[in-house]
Scaffold this motif. Structure first.
Motif, PDB file in Angstrom:
ATOM      1  N   ALA A   1      -0.011  -7.233  -2.428  1.00 17.90           N
ATOM      2  CA  ALA A   1      -0.428  -7.711  -1.102  1.00 17.90           C
ATOM      3  C   ALA A   1       0.784  -8.203  -0.313  1.00 17.90           C
ATOM      4  O   ALA A   1       0.914  -7.919   0.884  1.00 17.90           O
ATOM      5  CB  ALA A   1      -1.455  -8.834  -1.251  1.00 17.90           C
ATOM      6  N   ALA A   2       1.681  -8.917  -0.987  1.00 17.76           N
ATOM      7  CA  ALA A   2       2.881  -9.424  -0.305  1.00 17.76           C
ATOM      8  C   ALA A   2       3.747  -8.257   0.174  1.00 17.76           C
ATOM      9  O   ALA A   2       4.297  -8.296   1.286  1.00 17.76           O
ATOM     10  CB  ALA A   2       3.680 -10.319  -1.250  1.00 17.76           C
TER      11      ALA A   2
ATOM     12  N   VAL B 255       2.690  -5.162   0.865  1.00 17.56           N
ATOM     13  CA  VAL B 255       1.978  -4.481   1.966  1.00 17.56           C
ATOM     14  C   VAL B 255       2.200  -5.249   3.271  1.00 17.56           C
ATOM     15  O   VAL B 255       2.470  -4.667   4.324  1.00 17.56           O
ATOM     16  CB  VAL B 255       0.459  -4.378   1.648  1.00 17.56           C
ATOM     17  N   MET B 256       2.108  -6.569   3.174  1.00  8.41           N
ATOM     18  CA  MET B 256       2.258  -7.408   4.361  1.00  8.41           C
ATOM     19  C   MET B 256       3.678  -7.303   4.934  1.00  8.41           C
ATOM     20  O   MET B 256       3.851  -7.155   6.148  1.00  8.41           O
ATOM     21  CB  MET B 256       1.955  -8.855   3.988  1.00  8.41           C
TER      22      MET B 256
ATOM     23  N   VAL C 231      -1.462  -9.808  -6.163  1.00 13.30           N
ATOM     24  CA  VAL C 231      -0.852 -10.699  -5.174  1.00 13.30           C
ATOM     25  C   VAL C 231       0.504 -10.145  -4.724  1.00 13.30           C
ATOM     26  O   VAL C 231       0.833 -10.144  -3.541  1.00 13.30           O
ATOM     27  CB  VAL C 231      -0.705 -12.114  -5.795  1.00 13.30           C
ATOM     28  N   ARG C 232       1.267  -9.622  -5.676  1.00  9.24           N
ATOM     29  CA  ARG C 232       2.573  -9.037  -5.345  1.00  9.24           C
ATOM     30  C   ARG C 232       2.425  -7.798  -4.458  1.00  9.24           C
ATOM     31  O   ARG C 232       3.194  -7.610  -3.522  1.00  9.24           O
ATOM     32  CB  ARG C 232       3.333  -8.659  -6.622  1.00  9.24           C
TER      33      ARG C 232
END
Lengths: 107, 207
Positions: free
Chosen positions: B12-13, B15-16, B9-10
């Motif tokens: 992904a955050a 990357v976003m 999740v981290r």
């Protein structure tokens, strides 16, 4: 694992997430040429095509080809459904990060 | 690039966030740069013309050097805007591209009409009327183009700037030529620079 987080598995991948965020940066009604998207993301055409196909199958992006031959232009845009899916993904991600933060603070 | 379905999740955050910063860098036209470039044209160019006519009694016209300075500054501003916009609009189509074309055609048509009117009336109207068309005309046109841009793009700073420029240009109808130049330089150029500072501040807060 995607199933564990509950995050949309179509978006939850490095390349597809970057494609979605990049297209979402454009105002609604705008599209981006395939070559510019490829340049911004630093991907090979084959790699980008395979990910765009997955996003298109899910209804998150639309591609359109205008003109023919070497002057033809393929444009990619985020669909309304894609914009909503990305908003949902971001909300879910924020929730997961908040709950992870709260769990870490717990004694 | 290897696709990573198992990213945390981290990750992904991160990357976003990275993709968002990159996209902003790639696609956003720097409004402060554009407003600053035009603000300097009005402030320095019209300021130079004003300085050249300040001591004229009666008023004749701005010096050739000051008029040339306006054209040189405008050429630099156009080049700066083209450089700033080129990267941001490359490959972008759809609604924004149509909006840009409409704004460009409006500006070019308006400027052409202004040139025709200037030429047509140059020998038959008073010095003050001619000065109004020559000096306030371009400011009025710029104001109207910003209003068109604001309506097309729901852009509040452009709406404020366009409205103000129209107001300043219209107020020049009551002024003597030297005062017109000073008003266009200070109230026109100053407004551009003020909006540039406000946009830069908004950008810093958003970033």
């Amino acid at each position: 694992m995607p199933a564990e987080h509950g995050l949309d598995p179509v978006i939850h991948g490095q390349v597809r997430l970057r494609v979605m965020v990049t297209l979402a940066a454009l105002p609604a009604g705008d599209d981006l040429s395939f070559t510019r998207l490829q340049e911004v993301l630093g991907l090979t055409p084959g790699n980008l095509i395979s990910h765009l196909r997955k996003l298109e199958e899910a209804g998150y992006v639309t591609t359109a080809r205008s003109g023919g031959g070497v002057t033809g232009r393929t444009s990619v845009s985020l669909s309304q459904q894609g914009r909503q899916a990305l908003d949902r993904y971001m909300a879910d991600l924020r929730e997961l990060l908040d709950s992870a933060g709260a769990a870490a603070r717990r004694p | 690039m290897v696709e990573d379905q198992d990213m945390s999740v981290r990750e992904a955050a991160a990357v976003m966030q990275d993709a968002r910063i990159r996209a902003r860098h790639e696609f956003v036209i720097s409004a402060p740069a554009v407003y600053t470039a035009w603000g300097l044209v009005w402030l320095l160019g019209y300021g130079a013309m004003w300085l050249s006519v300040r001591g004229q009694h009666p008023y004749r016209s701005p010096s050739g050097v000051s008029i040339a300075a306006v054209f040189v500054l405008a050429a630099f501003a156009v080049a700066a805007v083209l450089i700033v916009a080129h990267r941001a609009v490359a490959g972008v189509g759809g609604r924004s591209a149509r909006r840009r074309t409409t704004i460009l055609v409006t500006w070019a048509t308006g400027y052409l009409i202004l040139l025709v009117v200037q030429t047509a009336i140059s020998g038959s109207v008073s010095v003050r009327t001619l000065a109004f068309v020559d000096f306030a005309g371009p400011l009025l046109l710029a104001g109207l183009v910003y209003l068109v841009a604001a309506v097309l793009g729901a852009n509040r700073p452009a709406l404020a700037l366009g409205g103000w420029l129209v107001l300043v240009a219209v107020s020049c109808a009551w002024l003597a030529p030297a005062a017109m130049l000073a008003t266009c330089a200070l109230a026109g150029g100053g407004a551009f620079l003020l909006i540039a500072a406000a946009e830069a501040r908004i950008g810093r807060h958003a970033g």
